[in-house]
Design a protein around this motif. Structure first.
Motif, PDB file in Angstrom:
ATOM      1  N   ARG A  13       0.846  -1.205   0.000  1.00  0.00           N
ATOM      2  CA  ARG A  13       0.000   0.000   0.000  1.00  0.00           C
ATOM      3  C   ARG A  13       0.874   1.244   0.000  1.00  0.00           C
ATOM      4  O   ARG A  13       0.486   2.271  -0.513  1.00  0.00           O
ATOM      5  N   PHE A  14       2.033   1.159   0.650  1.00  0.00           N
ATOM      6  CA  PHE A  14       2.952   2.312   0.719  1.00  0.00           C
ATOM      7  C   PHE A  14       2.190   3.567   1.152  1.00  0.00           C
ATOM      8  O   PHE A  14       2.219   4.595   0.487  1.00  0.00           O
ATOM      9  N   HIS A  18       8.222   3.790   3.500  1.00  0.00           N
ATOM     10  CA  HIS A  18       9.141   4.121   4.603  1.00  0.00           C
ATOM     11  C   HIS A  18      10.451   3.348   4.456  1.00  0.00           C
ATOM     12  O   HIS A  18      10.615   2.534   3.526  1.00  0.00           O
ATOM     13  N   HIS A  21      10.440  -0.455   4.007  1.00  0.00           N
ATOM     14  CA  HIS A  21      10.221  -0.928   2.628  1.00  0.00           C
ATOM     15  C   HIS A  21      11.524  -0.860   1.825  1.00  0.00           C
ATOM     16  O   HIS A  21      11.865  -1.787   1.087  1.00  0.00           O
ATOM     17  N   THR A  24      13.930  -3.522   2.802  1.00  0.00           N
ATOM     18  CA  THR A  24      13.482  -4.819   2.279  1.00  0.00           C
ATOM     19  C   THR A  24      13.861  -4.959   0.801  1.00  0.00           C
ATOM     20  O   THR A  24      14.379  -5.998   0.366  1.00  0.00           O
ATOM     21  N   GLY A 110       7.004  -9.100   2.430  1.00  0.00           N
ATOM     22  CA  GLY A 110       7.405  -9.286   3.826  1.00  0.00           C
ATOM     23  C   GLY A 110       6.832 -10.588   4.377  1.00  0.00           C
ATOM     24  O   GLY A 110       5.786 -11.073   3.912  1.00  0.00           O
ATOM     25  N   ASP A 112       5.334 -11.133   7.093  1.00  0.00           N
ATOM     26  CA  ASP A 112       3.992 -10.969   7.683  1.00  0.00           C
ATOM     27  C   ASP A 112       2.915 -11.116   6.607  1.00  0.00           C
ATOM     28  O   ASP A 112       1.893 -11.771   6.811  1.00  0.00           O
ATOM     29  N   SER A 136      12.158 -11.274   6.006  1.00  0.00           N
ATOM     30  CA  SER A 136      11.681 -11.145   7.383  1.00  0.00           C
ATOM     31  C   SER A 136      11.349  -9.695   7.694  1.00  0.00           C
ATOM     32  O   SER A 136      11.817  -8.763   7.022  1.00  0.00           O
ATOM     33  N   ARG A 137      10.557  -9.539   8.698  1.00  0.00           N
ATOM     34  CA  ARG A 137      10.219  -8.221   9.215  1.00  0.00           C
ATOM     35  C   ARG A 137      10.328  -8.369  10.727  1.00  0.00           C
ATOM     36  O   ARG A 137      10.047  -9.466  11.240  1.00  0.00           O
ATOM     37  N   THR A 183      15.849  -5.536   9.037  1.00  0.00           N
ATOM     38  CA  THR A 183      15.304  -4.363   8.345  1.00  0.00           C
ATOM     39  C   THR A 183      14.704  -3.450   9.420  1.00  0.00           C
ATOM     40  O   THR A 183      14.361  -3.918  10.504  1.00  0.00           O
ATOM     41  N   PRO A 184      14.604  -2.149   9.128  1.00  0.00           N
ATOM     42  CA  PRO A 184      14.117  -1.232  10.162  1.00  0.00           C
ATOM     43  C   PRO A 184      12.708  -1.605  10.653  1.00  0.00           C
ATOM     44  O   PRO A 184      11.846  -1.983   9.855  1.00  0.00           O
ATOM     45  N   ILE A 186       9.688  -0.482  11.292  1.00  0.00           N
ATOM     46  CA  ILE A 186       8.846   0.687  10.966  1.00  0.00           C
ATOM     47  C   ILE A 186       7.584   0.161  10.313  1.00  0.00           C
ATOM     48  O   ILE A 186       7.634  -0.806   9.550  1.00  0.00           O
ATOM     49  N   SER A 187       6.451   0.793  10.597  1.00  0.00           N
ATOM     50  CA  SER A 187       5.231   0.465   9.841  1.00  0.00           C
ATOM     51  C   SER A 187       4.544   1.749   9.413  1.00  0.00           C
ATOM     52  O   SER A 187       4.650   2.785  10.069  1.00  0.00           O
ATOM     53  N   SER A 188       3.814   1.667   8.303  1.00  0.00           N
ATOM     54  CA  SER A 188       3.058   2.826   7.819  1.00  0.00           C
ATOM     55  C   SER A 188       1.996   3.226   8.836  1.00  0.00           C
ATOM     56  O   SER A 188       1.706   4.412   9.009  1.00  0.00           O
ATOM     57  N   THR A 189       1.401   2.236   9.494  1.00  0.00           N
ATOM     58  CA  THR A 189       0.385   2.543  10.518  1.00  0.00           C
ATOM     59  C   THR A 189       0.974   3.450  11.581  1.00  0.00           C
ATOM     60  O   THR A 189       0.375   4.463  11.968  1.00  0.00           O
ATOM     61  N   ARG A 192       1.464   7.006  10.219  1.00  0.00           N
ATOM     62  CA  ARG A 192       0.207   7.776  10.148  1.00  0.00           C
ATOM     63  C   ARG A 192      -0.187   8.270  11.544  1.00  0.00           C
ATOM     64  O   ARG A 192      -0.620   9.411  11.701  1.00  0.00           O
TER      65      ARG A 192
HETATM   66  P1  ATP Z   1       0.567  -0.838   7.232  1.00  0.00           P
HETATM   67  O1  ATP Z   1       0.977  -0.584   8.656  1.00  0.00           O
HETATM   68  O2  ATP Z   1      -0.340   0.211   6.647  1.00  0.00           O
HETATM   69  O3  ATP Z   1       0.095  -2.260   6.980  1.00  0.00           O
HETATM   70  P2  ATP Z   1       3.208  -1.541   6.316  1.00  0.00           P
HETATM   71  O4  ATP Z   1       4.311  -0.807   6.986  1.00  0.00           O
HETATM   72  O5  ATP Z   1       2.927  -2.946   6.753  1.00  0.00           O
HETATM   73  O6  ATP Z   1       1.890  -0.658   6.365  1.00  0.00           O
HETATM   74  P3  ATP Z   1       2.690  -2.267   3.613  1.00  0.00           P
HETATM   75  O7  ATP Z   1       2.454  -1.272   2.532  1.00  0.00           O
HETATM   76  O8  ATP Z   1       1.546  -3.017   4.216  1.00  0.00           O
HETATM   77  O9  ATP Z   1       3.491  -1.487   4.784  1.00  0.00           O
HETATM   78  O10 ATP Z   1       3.824  -3.291   3.200  1.00  0.00           O
HETATM   79  C1  ATP Z   1       4.239  -3.533   1.890  1.00  0.00           C
HETATM   80  C2  ATP Z   1       5.175  -4.715   1.893  1.00  0.00           C
HETATM   81  O11 ATP Z   1       6.394  -4.388   2.580  1.00  0.00           O
HETATM   82  C3  ATP Z   1       4.606  -5.943   2.605  1.00  0.00           C
HETATM   83  O12 ATP Z   1       5.031  -7.090   1.874  1.00  0.00           O
HETATM   84  C4  ATP Z   1       5.256  -5.886   3.964  1.00  0.00           C
HETATM   85  O13 ATP Z   1       5.359  -7.154   4.556  1.00  0.00           O
HETATM   86  C5  ATP Z   1       6.625  -5.327   3.631  1.00  0.00           C
HETATM   87  N1  ATP Z   1       7.212  -4.566   4.746  1.00  0.00           N
HETATM   88  C6  ATP Z   1       6.717  -3.437   5.278  1.00  0.00           C
HETATM   89  N2  ATP Z   1       7.519  -2.969   6.258  1.00  0.00           N
HETATM   90  C7  ATP Z   1       8.547  -3.820   6.353  1.00  0.00           C
HETATM   91  C8  ATP Z   1       9.714  -3.877   7.211  1.00  0.00           C
HETATM   92  N3  ATP Z   1       9.929  -2.947   8.158  1.00  0.00           N
HETATM   93  N4  ATP Z   1      10.558  -4.879   7.029  1.00  0.00           N
HETATM   94  C9  ATP Z   1      10.296  -5.830   6.093  1.00  0.00           C
HETATM   95  N5  ATP Z   1       9.218  -5.825   5.257  1.00  0.00           N
HETATM   96  C10 ATP Z   1       8.346  -4.834   5.391  1.00  0.00           C
END
Ligand code: ATP
Ligand code: MG
Length: 229
Positions: A13-14, A18, A21, A24, A110, A112, A136-137, A183-184, A186-189, A192
């Motif tokens: 979704r990006f 971040h 991503h 990764t 990822g 997850d 991995s994440r 990998t760092p 970090i999440s988009s959630t 936000r």
């Molecule tokens: P949200 O919190 O909105 O779900 P997100 O940070 O998980 O956002 P996505 O756009 O859902 O980001 O992830 C896109 C892809 O990048 C997915 O395959 C996800 O597993 C992978 N990904 C996201 N963040 C990481 C990370 N920190 N390390 C490894 N893979 C990641």
């Protein structure tokens, strides 16, 4: 876009893109000796959650900014430019139609997200559309998938950083490569939520991405206030 050599595709979704991503994409590129990685924003259905989300064009703009500092990265609007829902199987089909050989395509995901692969459209056939590279994440080791997805064990190949210039020849069957790397975290959630409460984004997104978010006032609490008014 050249169809020669190995092409990685990182879909997501990006919202926003971040450094997790980008880390990764970089790990996958190095371990599998990819010539380029496409950053492919997926379409997102209108969302009524507690935090404001960005439009398709803003997400594409953010991905384009993030790609601008690395010659191996390019934005790809294949899914955003289509009216159809974003299905990986369809996207891989379209890339094949553009001349990419399936054994030269590496779909990066990822651990997850890959844990839910059995729910994806056209599973398991989708896995024949490209090699899959599962990274991995934090909190989601890739190696665990050997146990949790036993049906896919036969095509899984755990890799390490030492696997650079590994030669998956062009006739080999599509594989699921598993990479455990740092990998760092970090999440988009989280991003936000931080923007909504006015917290800084330093160290979480590239500087030009942070500047765009601020300038366009993305992820501020518009939807939240609308939902509660
Ligand atoms: P949200 O919190 O909105 O779900 P997100 O940070 O998980 O956002 P996505 O756009 O859902 O980001 O992830 C896109 C892809 O990048 C997915 O395959 C996800 O597993 C992978 N990904 C996201 N963040 C990481 C990370 N920190 N390390 C490894 N893979 C990641
Ligand atoms: Mg996610």
């Amino acid at each position: 876009m050249s169809a020669e050599g190995r092409t990685g595709i990182l879909g997501g979704r990006f919202d926003p893109i971040h450094l997790g991503h980008l880390g990764t994409a970089d790990v996958a590129r190095r371990v599998l000796a990819l010539d380029r990685v496409l950053l492919l924003p997926s379409r997102v259905s209108p969302h009524r959650g507690p935090h404001a989300h960005a439009t398709d064009s803003d997400r594409l703009a953010l991905v384009t900014l993030a790609a601008s500092s690395d010659a191996h990265l390019s934005p790809c609007d294949l899914e955003l430019a289509s009216d159809a829902p974003s299905y990986t199987s369809v996207t891989l089909e379209r890339l094949a139609d553009q001349g990419h050989r399936r054994t030269q395509l590496f779909f990066i995901v990822g651990a997850d997200a890959f844990a839910d692969i059995a729910t994806w459209h056209h599973y398991p056939a989708v896995l024949d559309g490209a090699h899959f590279v599962v990274v991995s994440r934090p909190g989601h080791p890739a190696a665990d998938l050997v146990e949790t997805l036993p049906d896919l064990r036969a095509r899984m190949q755990p890799l390490t950083r030492g696997s650079e210039r590994l030669h998956v020849d062009a006739t080999s069957a599509p594989a699921v490569f598993l990479i455990d790397a740092v990998t760092p975290d970090i999440s988009s959630t989280d991003i936000r939520e931080r923007v909504a409460r006015g917290a800084p984004l330093a160290g979480l997104v590239p500087a030009n991405v942070a500047a765009y978010i601020k300038h366009h006032r993305l992820y501020e609490t518009r939807h939240l206030s609308r939902a509660t008014s």
